[in-house]
Design an enzyme around this catalytic site. Structure first.
Site: not given
Length: 392
Positions: A285, A289, A298
């Protein structure tokens, strides 16, 4: 390539001397492959070099190859416009598919018209393959429709927000068409995060026991929001299928040819009455998100940069150019088509009505609910505070 299905392990050993494998293509002679590189089915390397596979292979015409490239380019353009529109306040939220175009277009083009698809909320490329108007997707994320398309018109179910529940719907539907005697198949999408849900594992149990004609397509994009894959499973996801009694295959999710070949094979297996298959599309990805997420909190830039070198669109373009399968005129026409699509999407979305803020509380319960009434009153007071200049 190294075959990852349990049925193909012996074939892989026998074919070790024929053609080059993924590890051989990426490692220098005499050196072991990097342990970070997964074993997977691959037909087109990140450099755009065509390789063969002893079990999964595919022979496509130049026109078909250009079609797959066009699908991915236009899907990415639509997706980028949607992200921009959300940032401009036109959409409430957007879940980008950036980086996952090959997994979706490859698997989506493997379907027959009579097959049925159960998506999550990120399968914009599959929706494109099934002929769903992209602006209907945007209407849903703007809050002006509840999906916007008839699932039975395209055999493409409405988006599912609840993680993993669509795999049970897919399994039940597959069991039904098997009892009806149809030879069609069902394709169910979910992500690596949803693989931890009970619904997904229950669907594995039922599909195996009832030999349902369903293919589970897991897009492992490495992150379940901010949770990395190593914190979700101790074994590669495709290996979970073995414990439920059906085959699992790991495919290069950034390779549209491999995704097409593997998914087509699994769907044909399902139609022959041989039961379910789990496909793990190993992809990434590239973006957040959703547009409410900040991936810089992160994950590191170096990780994304490493995956950018495996871009699914660039490798097909390199192959088309190297083999002389597409000329300058083709790429220029596609760029013009991409611009036209972007303009169309912007115009349609901006012409959509502005959703009524209070409508979010309608139809939650058929007969009303005290807690919903309380929340409605609180939200109404909050909205009114903007008009009074007292919003906090």
């Amino acid at each position: 390539m190294t075959v990852e299905s349990t049925a193909a392990r012996k074939t892989t050993r026998r074919s070790s001397g024929a053609k080059r494998t993924t590890s051989a293509a990426s490692a220098k002679k005499g050196q072991a492959a990097s342990p970070a590189e997964p074993e997977l089915v691959q037909l087109l390397t990140p450099e755009g070099e065509r390789v063969q596979h002893p079990e999964y292979d595919i022979d496509l015409s130049a026109e078909e190859l250009r079609g797959l490239f066009r699908d991915m380019v236009l899907t990415r353009r639509f997706d980028s416009e949607a992200t921009s529109l959300q940032r401009q306040g036109e959409l409430g939220l957007w879940a980008s598919l950036l980086g996952q175009e090959a997994a979706q277009i490859g698997s989506g083009r493997a379907l027959r018209d009579d097959d049925y698809v159960f998506p999550t909320y990120r399968e914009h490329g599959v929706a494109w393959c099934r002929g769903v108007d992209p602006t209907n997707l945007l209407g849903m994320f703007r809050g002006v429709n509840n999906g916007g398309w008839d699932p039975n018109s395209n055999n493409f179910h409405l988006y599912t927000i609840v993680l993993g529940s669509q795999t049970l719907h897919a399994t039940g539907y597959a069991m039904g068409i098997a009892k009806d005697g149809a030879d069609s198949a069902v394709l169910a999408y979910f992500g690596d995060g949803a693989s931890s849900q009970g619904d997904v594992n229950e669907s594995f149990v039922f599909s195996a026991v009832y030999n349902a004609p369903v293919v589970f397509f897991c897009q492992n994009n490495q992150w379940a929001i901010s949770e990395p894959i190593e914190k979700q499973t101790r074994v590669p996801l495709y290996q979970r299928a073995r414990g439920f009694g059906f085959p699992g295959v790991r495919v290069d999710g950034n390779d549209v040819l491999a995704c097409l070949a593997v998914t087509r094979s699994a769907l044909e297996r399902a139609r022959r009455g041989e039961g379910p298959t789990l496909i793990e599309a190993f992809t990434y990805r590239m973006g957040a998100h959703t547009t409410s997420d900040d991936p810089t909190r992160y994950r590191r830039d170096a990780e994304r940069e490493a995956w950018e070198a495996k871009d699914p669109i660039l490798r097909v373009k390199a192959y088309l150019e190297r083999e002389g399968l597409a000329d300058t005129a083709f790429f220029e026409e596609l760029e013009a088509e991409s611009e036209a699509l972007g303009k169309h999407v912007r115009e349609v979305v901006r012409a959509m009505p502005v959703p009524e803020h209070m409508a979010i509380f309608d139809n939650v319960y058929a007969d009303g609910h005290a807690l919903v009434d309380e929340e409605r009153a609180q939200f109404a007071a909050y909205q009114a505070s903007f008009a009074d200049g007292e919003a906090e």
